[in-house]
Design a protein around this motif. Sequence first.
Motif, PDB file in Angstrom:
ATOM      1  N   CYS A   1       0.837  -1.215   0.000  1.00 58.98           N
ATOM      2  CA  CYS A   1       0.000   0.000   0.000  1.00 58.98           C
ATOM      3  C   CYS A   1       0.863   1.253   0.000  1.00 58.98           C
ATOM      4  N   ASN A   2       1.935   1.260   0.784  1.00 52.38           N
ATOM      5  CA  ASN A   2       2.836   2.414   0.815  1.00 52.38           C
ATOM      6  C   ASN A   2       3.554   2.600  -0.515  1.00 52.38           C
ATOM      7  N   MET A   3       3.952   1.503  -1.146  1.00 54.62           N
ATOM      8  CA  MET A   3       4.595   1.594  -2.454  1.00 54.62           C
ATOM      9  C   MET A   3       3.613   2.079  -3.519  1.00 54.62           C
ATOM     10  N   MET A   4       2.351   1.656  -3.398  1.00 55.03           N
ATOM     11  CA  MET A   4       1.336   2.149  -4.323  1.00 55.03           C
ATOM     12  C   MET A   4       1.134   3.642  -4.162  1.00 55.03           C
ATOM     13  N   TYR A   5       1.170   4.115  -2.917  1.00 58.43           N
ATOM     14  CA  TYR A   5       1.046   5.555  -2.658  1.00 58.43           C
ATOM     15  C   TYR A   5       2.150   6.324  -3.393  1.00 58.43           C
ATOM     16  N   VAL A   6       3.389   5.847  -3.288  1.00 54.54           N
ATOM     17  CA  VAL A   6       4.501   6.530  -3.955  1.00 54.54           C
ATOM     18  C   VAL A   6       4.325   6.474  -5.473  1.00 54.54           C
ATOM     19  N   SER A   7       3.961   5.310  -5.994  1.00 57.69           N
ATOM     20  CA  SER A   7       3.773   5.158  -7.438  1.00 57.69           C
ATOM     21  C   SER A   7       2.626   6.027  -7.941  1.00 57.69           C
ATOM     22  N   TRP A   8       1.508   6.036  -7.212  1.00 59.46           N
ATOM     23  CA  TRP A   8       0.365   6.859  -7.621  1.00 59.46           C
ATOM     24  C   TRP A   8       0.709   8.337  -7.593  1.00 59.46           C
ATOM     25  N   ARG A   9       1.394   8.747  -6.530  1.00 57.06           N
ATOM     26  CA  ARG A   9       1.755  10.165  -6.456  1.00 57.06           C
ATOM     27  C   ARG A   9       2.660  10.559  -7.621  1.00 57.06           C
ATOM     28  N   LYS A  10       3.604   9.706  -7.939  1.00 56.66           N
ATOM     29  CA  LYS A  10       4.500   9.976  -9.066  1.00 56.66           C
ATOM     30  C   LYS A  10       3.711  10.097 -10.367  1.00 56.66           C
ATOM     31  N   SER A  11       2.835   9.132 -10.625  1.00 59.08           N
ATOM     32  CA  SER A  11       2.079   9.130 -11.886  1.00 59.08           C
ATOM     33  C   SER A  11       1.166  10.343 -11.993  1.00 59.08           C
ATOM     34  N   LEU A  12       0.416  10.626 -10.924  1.00 62.93           N
ATOM     35  CA  LEU A  12      -0.557  11.709 -10.980  1.00 62.93           C
ATOM     36  C   LEU A  12       0.131  13.074 -11.029  1.00 62.93           C
ATOM     37  N   THR A  13       1.196  13.242 -10.252  1.00 61.38           N
ATOM     38  CA  THR A  13       1.896  14.529 -10.251  1.00 61.38           C
ATOM     39  C   THR A  13       2.574  14.765 -11.596  1.00 61.38           C
ATOM     40  N   GLU A  14       3.227  13.753 -12.147  1.00 64.58           N
ATOM     41  CA  GLU A  14       3.876  13.924 -13.444  1.00 64.58           C
ATOM     42  C   GLU A  14       2.854  14.182 -14.545  1.00 64.58           C
ATOM     43  N   TYR A  15       1.692  13.560 -14.435  1.00 62.45           N
ATOM     44  CA  TYR A  15       0.633  13.818 -15.416  1.00 62.45           C
ATOM     45  C   TYR A  15       0.167  15.271 -15.345  1.00 62.45           C
ATOM     46  N   LEU A  16      -0.084  15.758 -14.127  1.00 65.75           N
ATOM     47  CA  LEU A  16      -0.509  17.143 -13.976  1.00 65.75           C
ATOM     48  C   LEU A  16       0.589  18.103 -14.408  1.00 65.75           C
ATOM     49  N   HIS A  17       1.854  17.753 -14.118  1.00 65.25           N
ATOM     50  CA  HIS A  17       2.971  18.587 -14.579  1.00 65.25           C
ATOM     51  C   HIS A  17       2.994  18.670 -16.105  1.00 65.25           C
ATOM     52  N   SER A  18       2.762  17.540 -16.763  1.00 66.44           N
ATOM     53  CA  SER A  18       2.796  17.547 -18.235  1.00 66.44           C
ATOM     54  C   SER A  18       1.715  18.459 -18.805  1.00 66.44           C
ATOM     55  N   CYS A  19       0.555  18.490 -18.149  1.00 72.79           N
ATOM     56  CA  CYS A  19      -0.521  19.401 -18.593  1.00 72.79           C
ATOM     57  C   CYS A  19      -0.221  20.840 -18.200  1.00 72.79           C
ATOM     58  N   TYR A  20       0.340  21.017 -17.004  1.00 73.41           N
ATOM     59  CA  TYR A  20       0.587  22.341 -16.428  1.00 73.41           C
ATOM     60  C   TYR A  20       1.647  23.105 -17.216  1.00 73.41           C
ATOM     61  N   PHE A  21       2.718  22.391 -17.636  1.00 78.64           N
ATOM     62  CA  PHE A  21       3.819  23.055 -18.325  1.00 78.64           C
ATOM     63  C   PHE A  21       3.712  22.968 -19.837  1.00 78.64           C
ATOM     64  N   GLN A  22       2.611  22.462 -20.338  1.00 74.75           N
ATOM     65  CA  GLN A  22       2.409  22.399 -21.784  1.00 74.75           C
ATOM     66  C   GLN A  22       2.154  23.791 -22.336  1.00 74.75           C
ATOM     67  N   GLY A  23       2.985  24.199 -23.292  1.00 73.14           N
ATOM     68  CA  GLY A  23       2.802  25.537 -23.849  1.00 73.14           C
ATOM     69  C   GLY A  23       2.876  26.600 -22.772  1.00 73.14           C
ATOM     70  N   GLN A  24       1.889  27.461 -22.753  1.00 69.07           N
ATOM     71  CA  GLN A  24       1.823  28.538 -21.766  1.00 69.07           C
ATOM     72  C   GLN A  24       0.651  28.334 -20.810  1.00 69.07           C
ATOM     73  N   VAL A  25       0.282  27.047 -20.576  1.00 66.03           N
ATOM     74  CA  VAL A  25      -0.875  26.757 -19.727  1.00 66.03           C
ATOM     75  C   VAL A  25      -0.681  27.318 -18.324  1.00 66.03           C
TER      76      VAL A  25
END
Length: 639
Positions: free
Chosen positions: A109-133
Amino acid sequence: MAGGSAGAGGAGAGGRPAPRLDGLFLRRFLRLQAVLFPGWPSPGVLMFLTLLGVALLEQLVVYQVGIIPSQYYEVLGNKDFSGFQTLTAVALTLIVVNSMLKSFDQFICNMMYVSWRKSLTEYLHSCYFQGQVYYSLHVLRKDIDNPDQRISQDVERFCRQLSSMASKLIISPFTLAYYTYQCFHSTGWLGPVSIFGYFMIGTIVNKVLMSPIVSKLVQQEKLEGDFRFKHMQIRVNAEPAAFYRAGRVEHMRTDRRLQSLLQTQRELIGKELWLYIGINTFDYLGSILSYVVIAIPIFSGVYSDLSPTELSALVSKNAFVSIYLISCFSQLIDVSSTVTDVAGYTHRIGELQETLLSLGRKKNGNYSEAKASWDLDGLSVIAYPQISPPLSWWWLSSRSGEDPVPRDTAFLLERVTLSVPSSGKLLIKDLSLRISQGNSVMIVGNTGTGKTSLLRVLGGLWESTLGSIEMLTCFGPRGVVFLPQRPFFTDGSLREQVIYPLKEIYPVSGSADDERIVRFLELAGLTDLLVRAGGLDKQVDWNWYDILSPGEMQRLSFARLFYLQPKYAVLDEATSALTEEVEHELYRVCLQLGMTLISVGHRASLEKFHSWILKLHGEGRWELTRCDKMKRLPAGEGC
């Protein structure tokens, strides 16, 4: 980073419905699950399947441990010492195995927390830093409060809470099915029906109690972000606030935000009180219900032919089955408080996700930009010869379809009308021009006439109301570089400040590169900064904004500009904190390095570095005049 006074923190803020457990929550939750589980064989899916296998194995062991008391009744009642020894050895083994499985369950469960946080944060970063978003989100959009908090803090809490209840949720269907069958076999249909009915009543009550908590939690997180933002605001502006002797005023304002936050937390605690009462009542009534279910077949005479020892063993076994079935339902009810947290964070993250995707899909139909090419080959400290193209390369009129666009054109504007996005105030009307190499232009005008706004349109940050803008030269070296009013510095060494943003895009190193950086620092008048920083590559622990004066910040920005050596430099009052003598030297170096300048400024001394002056009068009016003071410097002079 925005304080977000008009965000979605309060219930129904901004005209939106209050966040609650409804269809919108379900849609947002499923969209987030698609990020956490993108497909086979992603780490999230593999860990989830591993957790399912461990949880199933754990339940098998739990069942064996649960029926051991009934077996003890039997061996003790029969005074079977050998059976007692064997049963004790088996019990000890099962307990050790169960402890290991539970520990491994928590580890996954703790490893899933780290993996989920990585996936979700990197996904939001990819949207956040796309172009001039990220620019549009912070500057042009005011309906999303504290995007930074949602990406960092809310995502962390969402993943942690979700992982904490993952094991209970994934095993529940299997345990409920198995123990319902065992309960039916032990007590008949009345036991499972009464337990399921009790659970349905508890679920409905908890749903009613949970709904107001979700919206209140969303509001609390918004106020948490606002309170943190206020402290950050004081930290960043500590010196001007101290000069204003603003400590008392800011103290009162910060305390007001704290009081608002604490009042919301008190209201949230009050609503959670009723939820906790419902959860605890359900748990304790459930324990009594288990004995009622067991008593029904006993008093109805089903087990009248059993001896007291056999009856005790049977009651113990049936009690475990009934109690564990009720416990499975109780665990689902107990996660109600966690579900409300997950629901609140789901709404905040889901709302941000929708906004980021909307901004990412939104195209500026009036603006086109050349593809960037980060090429540093051939750049040096040798001055480029000043190019003097024909004046016909610059014109001010509507362009006909037959007119060719020269290759050295940077910006092409056709009948551009510009208004302030937030208020609609008209700034510029029907501006048509072409900016080509060798013809620098200076933009002047009173405050509020649209000088910086025009640069934002050139950079694609703002949309023009009417007309079209083409950027025919790419950003970066050999292209266009913007120097905004407020210089930007990242964390890291002095080298990283000078070459920014090239480190992550283009590898730069070596003695030749060191020589160029040192030379450009000298040209910018920052020789002493190299000593203060301890060299080009020493990782400093200070904030560059704290140790540099406003003038030094602008000098360092010019050192960066010299290093990048673009064909076009767009300067938005980039020398406002410097003397005229320093300004003259920096502009002279820009021309010697072959740059065409698009400058916003107020000093008349800047006119000699430009070919044209675009004067903005406000209310859409403007005029373009030839600058007779332009004095071209001989090629190679001074560099």
